[in-house]
Enzyme design. Structure first.
Site, PDB file in Angstrom:
ATOM      1  N   ASP A 170      11.639  23.760 -32.909  1.00 46.81           N
ATOM      2  CA  ASP A 170      12.342  22.586 -33.425  1.00 46.81           C
ATOM      3  C   ASP A 170      13.835  22.790 -33.583  1.00 46.81           C
ATOM      4  O   ASP A 170      14.567  21.847 -33.863  1.00 46.81           O
ATOM      5  CB  ASP A 170      11.754  22.179 -34.782  1.00 46.81           C
ATOM      6  CG  ASP A 170      12.133  23.174 -35.881  1.00 46.81           C
ATOM      7  OD1 ASP A 170      12.244  24.378 -35.575  1.00 46.81           O
ATOM      8  OD2 ASP A 170      12.326  22.747 -37.033  1.00 46.81           O
ATOM      9  N   CYS A 210       0.848  -1.204   0.000  1.00 48.05           N
ATOM     10  CA  CYS A 210       0.000   0.000   0.000  1.00 48.05           C
ATOM     11  C   CYS A 210       0.876   1.244   0.000  1.00 48.05           C
ATOM     12  O   CYS A 210       2.102   1.171   0.010  1.00 48.05           O
ATOM     13  CB  CYS A 210      -0.933   0.013   1.216  1.00 48.05           C
ATOM     14  SG  CYS A 210      -0.055   0.192   2.784  1.00 48.05           S
ATOM     15  N   ASP A 233       7.162  28.722 -32.887  1.00 49.69           N
ATOM     16  CA  ASP A 233       8.230  29.094 -33.815  1.00 49.69           C
ATOM     17  C   ASP A 233       7.679  28.923 -35.227  1.00 49.69           C
ATOM     18  O   ASP A 233       6.783  28.101 -35.458  1.00 49.69           O
ATOM     19  CB  ASP A 233       9.429  28.171 -33.583  1.00 49.69           C
ATOM     20  CG  ASP A 233      10.494  28.360 -34.662  1.00 49.69           C
ATOM     21  OD1 ASP A 233      10.907  29.505 -34.869  1.00 49.69           O
ATOM     22  OD2 ASP A 233      10.891  27.354 -35.278  1.00 49.69           O
ATOM     23  N   ASP A 283      15.789  27.645 -30.604  1.00 47.39           N
ATOM     24  CA  ASP A 283      14.574  27.640 -29.771  1.00 47.39           C
ATOM     25  C   ASP A 283      14.841  27.108 -28.361  1.00 47.39           C
ATOM     26  O   ASP A 283      13.991  27.246 -27.475  1.00 47.39           O
ATOM     27  CB  ASP A 283      13.482  26.774 -30.423  1.00 47.39           C
ATOM     28  CG  ASP A 283      13.051  27.306 -31.778  1.00 47.39           C
ATOM     29  OD1 ASP A 283      12.937  28.530 -31.911  1.00 47.39           O
ATOM     30  OD2 ASP A 283      12.846  26.493 -32.700  1.00 47.39           O
TER      31      ASP A 283
END
Length: 804
Positions: A699, A19, A502, A703
């Site tokens: 990408d 548990c 972007d 960035d």
């Protein structure tokens, strides 16, 4: 100068947890260890992730600590045949190298037998990595064949518990018969007098109590020994109270006629049987919550055909070593990541990109493991094997996300840690209240209420509420090509109200293409001349023009003379003709009259296209336009985000006119143009200062700062590794629809977690008082307890059927 301490993170598979209190106890114990920077334990995955300083701590010490707390760590052993050793120094070098690897608990190398025996943690390291390590050290290594069948430990444990349940159920049924016969509304049922005999009942209940129920006693002892309490303590206390009180009454009745009243043998036996049944359901359901991992692992090839010593041989996938040459026939899965050195084919990469159209590949191109070779024979050089392959990295990200804790889980963890002692106290108070006030002197009645309170209050549902939803949600996301790096990112994503996109490679395809041709010549002839001239240029726009022309099937002429004029364009001599291709300034320099085409040129530029003028032998001949077009799905994706009440903005380093043109095509109203890379991070910061929860989607390398700074960074999977490393979520498909999908999955997962927590908290809040006031028989409390855990897991599993 102080030496920087090396920190490692390792995952261990834990056995024996029952548990949330168990998970909390292990987590606290590990975090108190000298050298541990952070430790988290996941009950649903049955794993512990420990970040520790290697100078102060080793995996074996962590294993000792977990075992000292009363639990186990799954380890496996492997024997490798080693070749190339010449002396003891060789054996020592290999031994040291293996022992330094994360996940290796102990490695011993025997020079005489030329083998290595390695005890390792399968959650952290795999056999092929061990083999690769020995190879890198300059020796040969192969796995020693083992005759012992590889049996999944969890499946074996499930079968063992199932056998125990069946045994317990068979012995409990006669006791259940006697219990049902006690009720006034079932008095018409025939109950054999033999079953009412206390010694017969004791004979049936004792094996259940001490053989089937042994696991609860062992678990309770270990918990109490470590000054803690868990579900086992509640079950052991409740069933023992019922059993031993019944034994006392049986012996007290010796010498008296008739059978003693108020026996509770059936209560303890049925409770244990019901708890086992609940655990079986729970284990089965928990197994289903890791279906995403199983599906991903199922994509892998099982074997590979390699060339060794000049011969072809088929070997298990895990024995492939980087640098080996593999042969892949049409229709077969590509075993590992590699580079084509011979052959060409169409490769089905849908498992990675979601694109159903196969991609043409030839010598020099890279291929990804688990993709399918459609129609050509390929010879491939393995570049990444084992945990380094793209699929293995995806599986790792999903496993880490499923094993991590969302912030919403902290409350449940805190409560489960103090829950059991509070319940025991409430049970004692209930007993005393009934014994002294409600039914003075009635020990049996008071005991029944104590047992009901102990059993109804199991904290299992509380401990499973969050991790099972995180597992199911992140697993389902992976099936849609969305990789959450952790539970905290899965939780945060639902709060996003602003998306910053972007432009290049994210909203657009990232590669310019030839879009428009306006000519006063015969089109094919002019394009043949222009293509020949531009083929000598290295400019990206020139590449787009040449590709656009050759794709039309036009054969290029021979170029005798070529000159690049920076900032203007090119000059070339093709087939004895003087060609100029470039800007208006280039035409002005050579005094070419282009006045009549300027309106068309301005119109194209207003659409975000780059227009280039062409002259032949001093006269205007035509115009070509090149543009980075938006992805087919961008417009619909942005429309969908707006419908979800999310502000969508585009940020780019391009000029304002081009950016606005792309924005109009995609349906984006807010444009931030002419921004440098560090300006993207500044834009994120400004939006955050306005109180917005910002997701940055990009990408490229430029960035990365903005992706890291944003509340949630989303990297397009077709972009750079640096961008994906900086981001919190990777969108494998490269499709902006995945942004909306990720937010939707996050929202659904958080809703699911809240439902689970509401049920778990509400169940205990209502169940304990109901049991305390005497409206819940102990056996019903046991059934309700089992149902609560199973219902929480089943609710979480609904996420696996989520449709986007």
């Amino acid at each position: 100068m102080k030496r920087k301490e090396q920190v490692k993170e390792q995952t261990f598979e834990i056995t024996g947890m029952t548990c949330a209190a168990c998970a909390t106890r292990i987590e606290k114990g590990l975090n108190k260890m000298q050298g541990v920077e952070n430790a988290t334990v996941n009950l649903a995955l049955e794993q512990a992730t420990v970040k520790y300083r290697v100078d102060e701590l080793s995996p074996s010490k962590i294993k000792e600590k977990v075992e000292g707390l009363g639990y186990g760590i799954v380890t496996e052993k492997i024997e490798l045949d080693i070749s190339g050793m010449t002396c003891a120094a060789c054996a020592t070098r290999i031994e040291k190298g293996l022992n330094k690897m994360a996940g290796v608990n102990k490695a011993t190398v025997n020079l005489a037998l030329e083998n290595a025996t390695i005890e390792y943690n399968p959650a952290t390291v795999v056999p092929e990595e061990l083999i690769s390590k020995v190879t890198k050290l300059g020796y040969g290594a192969t796995k020693k064949e083992s005759k012992q069948a590889s049996i999944n430990q969890k499946e074996a444990e499930f079968k063992r518990q199932k056998r125990k349940f069946i045994f317990s159920m068979i012995l409990s049924l006669p006791l259940l018969w006697t219990m049902v016969g006690h009720f006034s509304f079932t008095s018409f049922l025939y109950v054999p007098d033999l079953l009412m005999n206390p010694w017969v009942q004791m004979a049936l209940a004792t094996p259940i109590q001490f053989f089937v129920g042994k696991q609860f006693y062992v678990g309770a002892y270990k918990a109490l020994k470590n000054k803690s309490a868990n579900m086992d303590v509640l079950v052991a206390l409740g069933t023992s109270a019922a059993y031993f009180y019944s034994v006392y009454l049986s012996f007290e009745a010796l010498g008296h006629s008739g059978h003693p009243a108020g026996l509770y043998f059936e209560t303890s036996a049925i409770l244990i049987t019901l708890i086992l049944l609940g655990k079986l359901f729970e284990t089965k359901a928990k197994g289903r919550s890791s279906e995403a991992i199983k599906k991903l692992m199922g994509l892998q090839a099982k074997t590979a055909v390699v060339i060794r010593h000049g011969e072809q041989m088929e070997i298990p996938l895990e024995e492939v070593v980087a640098g080996e040459i593999l042969l892949v026939k049409p229709g077969e899965k590509i075993p590992v990541d590699g580079e084509i050195i011979e052959g060409q084919s169409a490769i089905d990469e849908s498992m990675l990109t979601g694109e159903s159209i196969p991609v043409d590949k030839q010598a020099g191109d890279t291929v990804i493991g688990a993709t399918i070779n459609k129609n050509g024979f390929l010879k491939i050089k393995a570049t990444k094997v084992g945990k380094e392959t793209a699929l293995a990295q995806i599986i790792k990200v999903v496993e880490e996300a499923q094993g991590s804790k969302a912030p919403i889980q902290r409350l449940a963890d805190h409560i489960s840690g103090i829950f059991v002692p509070i319940v025991v106290s409430l049970a004692l108070i209930t007993f005393l209240f009934w014994y002294f006030i409600i039914t003075p002197g009635d020990f049996a009645e008071s005991l029944e209420k104590l047992i009901a309170v102990l059993v109804i209050a199991c904290p299992c549902a509380l401990g499973l509420a969050t991790p099972t939803s995180i597992m199911a949600g992140s697993g389902r996301a992976a099936e849609y090509g969305i990789l959450f790096k952790g539970g905290e990112h899965l939780e945060m994503t639902h709060k996003i109200d602003t998306i910053l996109l972007d432009k290049t490679g994210t909203v657009t395809n990232g590669k310019p293409i030839l879009t428009d041709i306006v000519t006063e010549w015969q089109e094919e002839e002019l394009l043949s001349l222009v293509g020949a001239a531009e083929s000598k240029s290295e400019h990206p726009l020139a590449e787009a023009i040449v590709k656009g022309i050759t794709e039309r099937g036009i054969v290029l002429r021979e170029t005798a003379d070529f000159e690049a004029i920076p900032g203007f364009g090119i000059r070339a001599n093709v087939d004895g003709r003087e060609l100029l291709v470039g800007t208006r300034r280039l035409m002005d320099r050579y005094r070419i009259n282009v006045g009549k085409i300027l309106p068309i040129m301005k119109d194209l530029e207003s659409q975000g296209k780059t227009a280039m003028l062409v002259s032949v032998n001093g006269k205007y001949a035509g115009l070509l336009a090149v543009a980075d077009t938006i992805k087919q799905t961008s417009k619909n994706a942005i429309k969908r985000l707006k419908q979800m009440n999310i502000d969508v903005m585009m940020i780019t380093g391009d000029n304002q006119q081009t950016a606005e043109a792309i924005g109009r095509q995609a349906g984006i109203d807010h444009i931030i143009a002419e921004v440098l890379p560090d300006g993207k991070a500044e834009a994120v910061k400004k939006l955050q200062q306005q109180g917005k929860k910002v997701a940055m989607v990009g990408d490229g390398i430029n960035d990365a700062p903005a992706l890291a700074l944003a509340d949630i960074g989303m990297a397009i999977g077709t972009g750079t590794d640096i961008a994906m490393e900086a981001a919190d979520i990777t969108l494998i498909r490269g499709d902006l629809q995945a942004i909306a999908d990720s937010i939707l999955i996050s929202r659904k997962t958080i809703t699911n977690i809240k439902q689970n927590l509401f049920w778990a908290f509400g169940y205990n809040t209502l169940g304990i008082p109901i049991a305390a006031i005497g409206l819940l028989a102990p056996w019903l409390a046991g059934a309700a307890m089992a149902f609560s855990s199973v219902s929480v897991v089943l609710n979480a599993l609904r996420l696996q059927r989520l449709k986007l």
